[in-house]
Design a protein around this motif. Structure first.
Motif, PDB file in Angstrom:
ATOM      1  N   ALA A   1       3.215 -11.892  18.599  1.00 30.41           N
ATOM      2  CA  ALA A   1       1.935 -11.667  19.287  1.00 30.41           C
ATOM      3  C   ALA A   1       2.148 -11.608  20.794  1.00 30.41           C
ATOM      4  N   TRP A   2       3.026 -12.455  21.316  1.00 29.82           N
ATOM      5  CA  TRP A   2       3.331 -12.408  22.746  1.00 29.82           C
ATOM      6  C   TRP A   2       3.983 -11.081  23.101  1.00 29.82           C
ATOM      7  N   ALA A   3       4.893 -10.594  22.242  1.00 32.54           N
ATOM      8  CA  ALA A   3       5.606  -9.354  22.526  1.00 32.54           C
ATOM      9  C   ALA A   3       4.650  -8.164  22.599  1.00 32.54           C
ATOM     10  N   ILE A   4       3.582  -8.215  21.833  1.00 30.71           N
ATOM     11  CA  ILE A   4       2.607  -7.125  21.868  1.00 30.71           C
ATOM     12  C   ILE A   4       1.852  -7.119  23.193  1.00 30.71           C
ATOM     13  N   ALA A   5       1.560  -8.299  23.721  1.00 28.54           N
ATOM     14  CA  ALA A   5       0.749  -8.397  24.946  1.00 28.54           C
ATOM     15  C   ALA A   5       1.563  -8.848  26.153  1.00 28.54           C
ATOM     16  N   PHE A   6       2.873  -8.574  26.159  1.00 29.83           N
ATOM     17  CA  PHE A   6       3.678  -9.119  27.246  1.00 29.83           C
ATOM     18  C   PHE A   6       3.366  -8.470  28.596  1.00 29.83           C
TER      19      PHE A   6
END
Length: 139
Positions: free
Chosen positions: A87-92
């Motif tokens: 999830a972090w990688a999607i919104a980094f």
């Protein structure tokens, strides 16, 4: 308007959904006895489990070590952490440097936890006898 300030007309989709859920659940509970297979004869062969053509050997009441369940729980926990990292990688891009620092701290805590579990032997689910035999082999 109701006393909470929400008009009663806004509740009809929720009530419709609740009614449909009750109908679906009722249908799912009522149909299997009506449509299911009826067995008239019970033989020894029909009472045994069928595993892809393999004849069952031994009892199905196996005892597993508690360590097996610990490994399974650790796997679920670390697998769930992978979802947070995804999830972090999607919104980094939107999270910027603060988000990058937070995920580094998060991964650091995960790594420290994994090292801790490894050092205390929580990931090793061999029996004490297996450890003794292995220690004798390595001498």
């Amino acid at each position: 308007m109701s006393s909470a300030g929400v008009p009663h007309t806004d509740l009809w989709p929720l009530l419709l959904y609740f009614g449909l859920v009750l109908i679906v659940v009722g249908t799912m509970l009522a149909l299997p006895p009506l449509l299911g297979e009826r067995r008239t004869r019970r033989t020894q062969a029909t009472e045994q489990p069928y595993e892809s053509g393999i004849v069952a050997v031994g009892s199905s009441q196996l005892r597993f070590s508690v360590r097996f369940y610990l490994i399974a729980i650790f796997f679920v926990i670390f697998d769930l952490e992978a979802v947070f990292i995804f999830a972090w990688a999607i919104a980094f891009r939107e999270s910027g440097w603060p988000g990058y620092i937070e995920i580094l701290i998060f991964i650091g805590v995960l790594a420290a936890t994994l090292v801790y579990l490894w050092r205390i032997g929580a990931l090793d689910w061999r029996t004490p006898r297996q450890r003794i035999v292995e220690a004798k082999i390595h001498l």
